[in-house]
Structures are given as C-alpha cells and as structure tokens.
Design a protein around this motif. Structure first.
Motif, short mmCIF file in Angstrom:
data_model
loop_
_atom_site.label_atom_id
_atom_site.label_comp_id
_atom_site.label_asym_id
_atom_site.label_seq_id
_atom_site.Cartn_x
_atom_site.Cartn_y
_atom_site.Cartn_z
N GLY A 36 0.82 -1.21 0.00
CA GLY A 36 0.00 0.00 0.00
C GLY A 36 0.84 1.25 0.00
O GLY A 36 0.33 2.37 -0.05
N ASP A 37 2.18 1.08 0.02
CA ASP A 37 3.10 2.21 0.03
C ASP A 37 3.77 2.36 -1.33
O ASP A 37 3.90 1.40 -2.08
N LYS A 38 4.22 3.57 -1.62
CA LYS A 38 4.95 3.83 -2.86
C LYS A 38 6.45 3.80 -2.58
O LYS A 38 6.92 4.23 -1.52
N VAL A 39 7.19 3.28 -3.55
CA VAL A 39 8.63 3.15 -3.41
C VAL A 39 9.30 3.81 -4.62
O VAL A 39 8.90 3.55 -5.76
N LEU A 40 10.30 4.63 -4.37
CA LEU A 40 11.00 5.33 -5.45
C LEU A 40 12.13 4.46 -5.98
O LEU A 40 13.00 4.03 -5.23
N ARG A 41 12.12 4.21 -7.29
CA ARG A 41 13.15 3.37 -7.90
C ARG A 41 13.59 3.95 -9.25
O ARG A 41 12.77 4.39 -10.04
N ASP A 42 14.90 3.88 -9.48
CA ASP A 42 15.49 4.23 -10.77
C ASP A 42 15.77 2.91 -11.47
O ASP A 42 16.85 2.33 -11.35
N VAL A 43 14.79 2.41 -12.22
CA VAL A 43 14.82 1.03 -12.70
C VAL A 43 16.03 0.72 -13.58
O VAL A 43 16.60 -0.37 -13.51
N MET A 44 16.49 1.68 -14.39
CA MET A 44 17.63 1.41 -15.27
C MET A 44 18.88 2.19 -14.86
O MET A 44 19.84 2.27 -15.61
N TYR A 45 18.85 2.77 -13.65
CA TYR A 45 20.00 3.54 -13.15
C TYR A 45 20.42 4.63 -14.13
O TYR A 45 21.60 4.86 -14.36
#
Length: 523
Positions: free
Chosen positions: A172-181
C-alpha cells in the motif's frame, strides 16, 4: 503457540552471536552473525498470491492464508509470538571485487519453523531498513517481487535446487526506484515477498569473519552449519570442515548444471548470492535464454564484461568456491585439501555437463563421440538465433529413419528461418545425420526416448516477457496472469495443451523492452 499454529524452532538467533547494538542504524557490525530488527509496518497490505504448496510445507492451511493474522504477519505488521526478527550480517565479492560488509539490506528473517522433519527459515524481502541497508530504503517493488515469487516456485518444479516463496503482497506504500539507473527514478507499488528456505546462509556469511580475522566466530558459524544442515558429516574437526567444503562444492556444481540444462542465467553470481546449501538464491536480474547464446547476460550492470554470462556460470561457481575456501582456510590451516576439491570441481563439471547434454539428447549409453556431437550441436545452435527451450522440446520427435527432415521438425525454434542459407542448412543436415546414426546405437525406442527427453527438456519456462506481462497486469490491479503462470509452471514438463500459447518464442515487441531483455540489479 501463536495463532497460526506454526511449530517455531528458532536456532539462528538463539545459538549464534547477536549484534549487541539494538538501534536500527547503518553501521559496521562486528563479532556478530545478525542484528535484531523489526519489520516496517505497511499502510494498506493486500495479499496478491500464496503458494498452496509452501503453505502445506510449513504446516499451514489455505484457511490460515485467508486470515487477517496471516496477512499482517507476512507483510511485517505483526510479529509472531515468541520470535525475534533479525537481519543477517555477511560480506561478499561483487563482480570480482571485495565489497566488505553487505548483509540483509532489505530482507528480515521472521522465524524458523519445523514441520514433518523439515526446517524452514521464513524471510520477508522488502520489509524495511536494517543496519545493512547502507543508503537504501530496505523496500521492494511489485515488479521485482512478482519476478522473485514466480521464479522461485518455477525453478522448484523444474527440479532446480532453489529457495522457495510462500506469499506475495502489496504494502500500500509507494517506493521510489530508478529502474535502469539512468537518473530517472519513478514511484512504484511497494511489495513484500516471503521467501522460504532451510537456511539463507551464503558464502559471504563466512567471508566476513575470515576477512576480519575473527576465527572464533567463523568456527561458531561453521559448526552451527554442520550441526543443523550437514550433521551426516560428523562432529566438527579439520576433516569435517573439508568434507563440508567438498559437499558445498558438489551441491553448487549440481545447481549450476541444472541452470545450464534449462537455460537459466542468474545474472549476479556474487559470493553474497551463493547459498551454502547449493540453492538458487536472490532472484534479481535473472533471465532465460531465448536464443541459445553462451555470451548472454540479462544484467545491465554486467553488460560490459559479461562476467556472469550463461556460458561462464560454471567458471563463476568455481571462482566463488575459491573465495569460500579462503574463508574456511583458517579452520584447517592447509591449502591442499581445498585445492583438491576445487580441482575435482573442474573435472566433475566436464563429466556432469556431458551427462546433462546426453540426457537432453535422449542418449543413455556413453560413447567418446558424444563430445563431438554435443559440441557441434552447440555451434549449430548459434548459427542463427535459435530458441533453446523450443528446440530441445521439438527434438524429442526426431525420426531416426528420416534425418533429412530433422531441420523442418525444429523449424519453429528459429527466430529468422530465412537466415538459414545453404551452408547453414548443410551443417544442420550433417548434424542430424550423425545424430540419427548415434541414436540407432541406443537400446531405446522412439517412445521411450521421447519420454526421457521430455522429462529433462521443459516445454515451459518463465520467460522474461511472460513475467513482464504479469507485472503490467498486476500494476493495473489484475492478478489473474500471476495465477495462470503459477499453475502453468507447476508442470513445466507436461504438454498442457490449454497453455500452448506459452510454448512460443519471445515476441518481437519484447526483444528490447525493459524487463524483457536486460534488467538492472533493482529488478
């Protein structure tokens, strides 16, 4: 006894030295195997899928899985009674370089249970920060969690030694990700996977004590490993430590030969991702061979050197075992016993690799010419992009009386049949002729051979594009494809005509799509 009626028998956090500092702050943890931590509470947990098989393995039922307690426990919101969650301390070599302390940065072990004589450690991946999270948030996203959940179970049913997965849930939470860096981070849905294995001990757990010259705790951990997972080796001694290393070596080789058999590429074979039990562990940027290619790696981080490419996995197993030998050396004080085991690994790989290829080709007897036959096949498979899974599955229908039709029989496996010019066709026809002669010297009929071949050559594997389709659907709140793939991959060697659409080459749209070809370590 807790509400879920699990038979809790914790050993790791009771028999091994704990980090005396209880603050959940990033730090170097000395003279300890783990740190006590509490999983991070999630705002709106939602169960996406549960492995009915693993429920039974740990002593639970489908009714248990529907309970609120199950949801809260396996998303980290509740702690089981009489348990103390913890994160393990370990080090590792990453891409060939010593990385120092690593540890469970986004995994928290919640307990160990024993059921029907089997011990299972339950671990939540994506459950929040630990002292080993470094600069990361300790969380996981739905994308990577689906990939790990499905692949863990798929590998098990393929007969590959692996960790398992019990449950997949949204936080239920959002997570910040840089998928391809590449400097373009985005918010994604947070998720938690409950991973299950007899133990999550890795080579790096032993490396960290050896690197710090902490021989006392190195011995404590190694003796614990023997006591609970290798008791048949006898009481701890120098001889027993060598026996332990030998069996770990054998199990590691067996695991990797299985990888090669089904076309699985781990993608990040660092020593902290190598199980002391010879299990496939840490499903990150893994992938399945689409076209048969020794030089392929699914990992963007590895794109330059291709250290962990498909054809190099056996060598990387050996390299990692060498590091484990260095770690265990202080307990023995002699190099030669370790060197003997490592040299045997090299010999055994050649032998077991050939045995594996014989099985894939339906050969039972051993002939010296098999080395040439399999080598020529591997060369031919790279003449044009050829789907490994489809090729070997179709090969089971090869007619020894009509070798001239061999190429047409595997036509579906070629991505670009037009590339098969006269020269390439001739190489294939020559090979099929040799293969037919070889099969005629076997003491099996075509039906027996087909049955044997189909038992080792899967019809279905978790291709990256399949996982990505499930991810895309789940991102929209549709989990039906997760269930469909879960059921499909339970029987990867069966025909399952209702699922024939999955017995197909990677679609062209997936060739260069993120998540379907190359993946990052955050995948």
């Amino acid at each position: 006894m807790n509400k879920l009626k699990l038979n809790i028998k914790d050993t790791f956090n009771k028999e091994l030295p704990a980090d005396p500092v209880t603050d959940n702050t990033r730090r170097q943890v000395k003279e300890a195997c783990f740190s006590f931590v509490t999983p991070r509470k999630t705002s709106k947990p939602e169960l996406v899928h549960v492995s009915d098989e693993m429920l039974l393995e740990i002593g639970l039922t489908t009714d248990d899985a529907k309970s609120e307690t199950f949801l809260q426990v396996f998303t980290g919101n509740e702690i089981l009674e009489n348990t103390q969650p913890y994160a393990m301390c370990y080090a590792g070599h990453q891409f060939g370089n010593w990385a120092g302390q690593l540890g469970d940065g986004r995994a928290i072990n919640i307990t160990e249970v024993v059921h029907k004589g089997n011990r299972w450690a339950l671990q939540l991946k994506g459950a929040g920060e630990t002292p080993y999270s470094r600069t990361a948030d300790g969380l996981a996203v739905l994308r990577s969690s689906i990939r790990e959940y499905l692949c863990s179970e798929a590998m098990y049913y393929l007969g590959v030694p692996t960790t398992r997965a019990l449950s997949l849930a949204l936080t239920g939470d959002k997570v910040l990700r840089d998928v391809m860096y590449d400097g373009h981070p985005e918010y994604e849905k947070g998720a938690v996977v409950c991973r299950v294995a007899p133990s999550f001990l890795r080579f790096g757990n032993y490396e960290i004590f050896a690197a710090r010259q902490d021989d006392k705790n190195l011995k404590v951990l190694t003796d614990y490993t023997i006591k609970h997972f290798y008791p048949h080796l006898g009481e701890p001694s120098k001889e027993t430590y060598i026996k332990l290393f030998n069996e770990v070596s054998q199990r590691t080789l067996e695991m990797i030969v299985h990888w090669q058999r089904v076309g699985f590429v781990h993608g990040v074979m660092n020593t902290d991702n190598m199980s002391i039990l010879g299990l496939t562990i840490d499903y990150g940027p893994y992938g399945w061979l689409e076209g048969f290619e020794y030089g392929w790696t699914p990992n963007t981080t590895d794109a330059g050197t291709k250290r962990y490419r498909y054809g190099n996995q056996p060598n990387m197993g050996l390299w990692n075992l060498f590091q484990l030998a260095n770690a265990l050396y202080p307990l023995v004080g002699e190099a030669k016993p370790f060197e003997d085991v490592l040299n045997q690994y090299k010999l055994d790989f050649e032998k077991k690799s050939l045995e594996m290829m014989r099985a894939k080709l339906g050969l039972v007897a051993e002939e010296p010419s098999d080395v040439t036959l399999t080598a020529q096949l591997e060369d031919n498979l790279q003449l044009s992009e050829t789907d490994m899974t489809i090729f070997f599955r179709l090969l089971a229908d090869f007619n020894v009386e009509q070798p001239q039709n061999g190429l047409s029989g595997v036509h579906k496996a070629f991505y670009s049949p037009d590339e098969l010019d006269d020269e390439r066709k001739q190489k294939w026809n020559d090979w099929f002729a040799d293969y037919a002669k070889r099969l005629k010297r076997e003491d099996t009929n075509s039906m027996e051979r087909k049955k044997q071949m189909n038992a080792v050559n899967p019809k279905y594997v978790l291709r990256n594009y399949m996982a990505q389709l499930a991810i895309d659907a789940a991102d929209e709140g549709d989990y039906n494809l997760i269930e469909e793939l879960y059921q499909l991959l339970k029987k990867p060697y069966d025909e399952q005509p209702q699922y024939d659409k999955w017995f197909a080459k990677r679609p062209e749209w997936a060739r260069n799509k993120i998540g379907c070809s190359m993946l990052s370590c955050s995948s």
